[in-house]
Design an enzyme around this catalytic site. Sequence first.
Site, mmCIF file in Angstrom:
data_model
loop_
_atom_site.group_PDB
_atom_site.id
_atom_site.type_symbol
_atom_site.label_atom_id
_atom_site.label_comp_id
_atom_site.label_asym_id
_atom_site.label_seq_id
_atom_site.Cartn_x
_atom_site.Cartn_y
_atom_site.Cartn_z
ATOM 1 C CB SER A 110 14.112 49.821 -12.735
ATOM 2 O OG SER A 110 15.050 49.048 -12.225
ATOM 3 C CG ASP A 126 12.966 48.376 -5.078
ATOM 4 O OD1 ASP A 126 13.856 47.498 -4.927
ATOM 5 O OD2 ASP A 126 12.848 49.373 -5.778
ATOM 6 C CG HIS A 140 12.421 46.868 -8.718
ATOM 7 N ND1 HIS A 140 13.059 48.015 -8.240
ATOM 8 C CD2 HIS A 140 12.714 46.689 -9.957
ATOM 9 C CE1 HIS A 140 13.567 48.708 -9.179
ATOM 10 N NE2 HIS A 140 13.343 47.740 -10.343
#
Length: 686
Positions: A546, A627, A659
């Site tokens: 991320s 995601d 994600h």
Amino acid sequence: MFASRCLIPAVLGLLPGLLGPSAVHAAPMSAEVLVRLERVSAPALSPQGDQVVYALRRTDLDAGRGITQLWVTPRGTPRPRALTQGEASSSGAQWGADGSVYFLSRRGGSQQVWRLPAEGGEAQPVTDYPLDVVVFRLSPDQRRLALSLAVFPDCTSLACSRERIEQRRASPASGVLHERLFVRHWDRYDDGTRQQLFVAELDQGRAGEPRPLSASLDGDVPSQPFGDVGELVFSPDSRQLVFSIRAAGREEAWSTNFDLYQVAVDGSQPPRNLTAGNPAWDTAPRFTPDGRQLVYLAMRRPGFEADRYAVRVLDLASGRSREVAPDWDRSAAALALSADGRTAFVTADDLGQHRLFAIDLARGSVRTLTGDGHVGGFSVGRDRLVYTWNDLHHPDDLYELDLRSGRSRRLTHHNQAALQDIERAGMEAFRFPGWNGETVHGHLMKPVGFREGQRYPVAFIIHGGPQGSMGNLWHYRWNPAVFSGMGYAVVFIDFHGSTGYGQAFTDSISGDWGGKPLEDLQKGWAYALARYPFLDGSRACALGASYGGYMINWIAGQWPEAFRCLVNHDGIFDTRSMGQSTEELWFTEWEFGGTPSRNPAGYERHNPSLHVEKWRTPMLVIQGELDFRVPTEQSLAAFNALQRRGIPSQLLRFPDENHWVLKPHNSLLWHRTVKAWLDRWTAAPP
């Protein structure tokens, strides 16, 4: 570890036999062990305080999924027992006044509310609706249920919503027409439904036809995608409900304006906004026992999802609200009240830990209740509190805190057999002068089998968020103990922007993604290399997901000489295209100072895609195709750039993950692929 004031003995002292390596047959921690561990969560004390029900997830590796069941441990009895079993998971347990347990399960096909009688026997269905029950709340008088159901807003019955779902499935055309944003959110596309709040009367253990309470508001109860039953509460007399909702309509994708609404359960009055004066996030409502006040959590800055959650008290008669403990510079993550309503219990990140705190609502004084480690779910009774706790060496178990004496004891020992022969590596916290000379904290874990005089390759892990923390907690996706078990020393830094060090520290990253955090990482890495001579800086790889993946891409162009290899999981490659393709627009608009068209300079200031010509470090790129926070195109673009420049690189994609990597076999593949990549580039001297 740094010393901390607490009312209980050091938790590590409660765990005999689990800290050190076994005398014989010691084995390193591995992904294979990790995915099979039992996961404890969601404790709930019975009304009498004599039992605790909690959720226990076990992994069915053959089926490739986790199954969650309910367990109970009586007070004074060290052996918990299973309450539910079978192939269908059970969750969301709530106690009835008579000792019965209400819970959610798909044992009948769809997700409905079930009840286990206090006297024992088989579970009985409480609801039988044509739609799944998302969450539920049992009223204090035991006469009704508050329910969330996903319905089509223009339907006037549950049957209508069900029929429309079936018609869509049967239609030969697959096209879907959208009129506003949140076309997709997190990992699913918008299907036109809203999670609306209903109330149903209970008659002889069965719920009647649900009555809509939030249909006039254009929003979801609970919030999507991670909202839960903590966002709604009955008044003590069971006549009112208060719930949190973002009634933002077409502005939903760039708004964080959640408000608390009060509604009569008999439907005689429409929902009334209690927090209209605050344009930011209000949530987690809790009534005081007399029903006169509401305690809740609130942010103050609209559009900022990582603002500080303050504890506030609202007087329902006058409408006046005040902040409790305004000088306590921590952000509350959960909230519960004592039985007398005088104390608020909250958890919060704190210097690399996630502790439990008690706040006196009248005086605003704050007491720390737990020491180092990570407190998860908790439940408060009259004289005791139960909570889950973990740290870098231990997964969650259940603990009890006596609120009168301050003494703590352990209630469960799940995973003790699985971990008794697992060797534990040494761990140390450190701090150093980072950006502008300000103190920054970090952690180091030694490799399993560590021996003085030897040097070891390093996994340098960068946390996501970016407003998050990678400290003293057990993790099922980025677990330092697993990397330690692979033979790597592990270093991780809570750079500027991390939580638990004051809100100003957290705020400092916004608009400066590649500035202060990169300097902290560089200085933290240099400090660790100087302090720990066993770290082989010439055989180190950096990894992140991320925002951590973004930082990997940024490092590739700004600090390419530092590491032998890089691992980028769901990382942002092009900040400008990210701002135009992600779903929660408030995030990028806050972090980069507006929309891409109105403030292009804010997006380009620290844009990794502008520095690809300086990339030279081998990189493994990982992406979940579900995601929608960091869309797949970001990872494909990074991989394209690597391949086009002839840089050694691999792309691992998961068509069925979001994600995160959640499925057991995918987790094993993730760990094996990452290990092979690290081993490949750190095996020999440069």
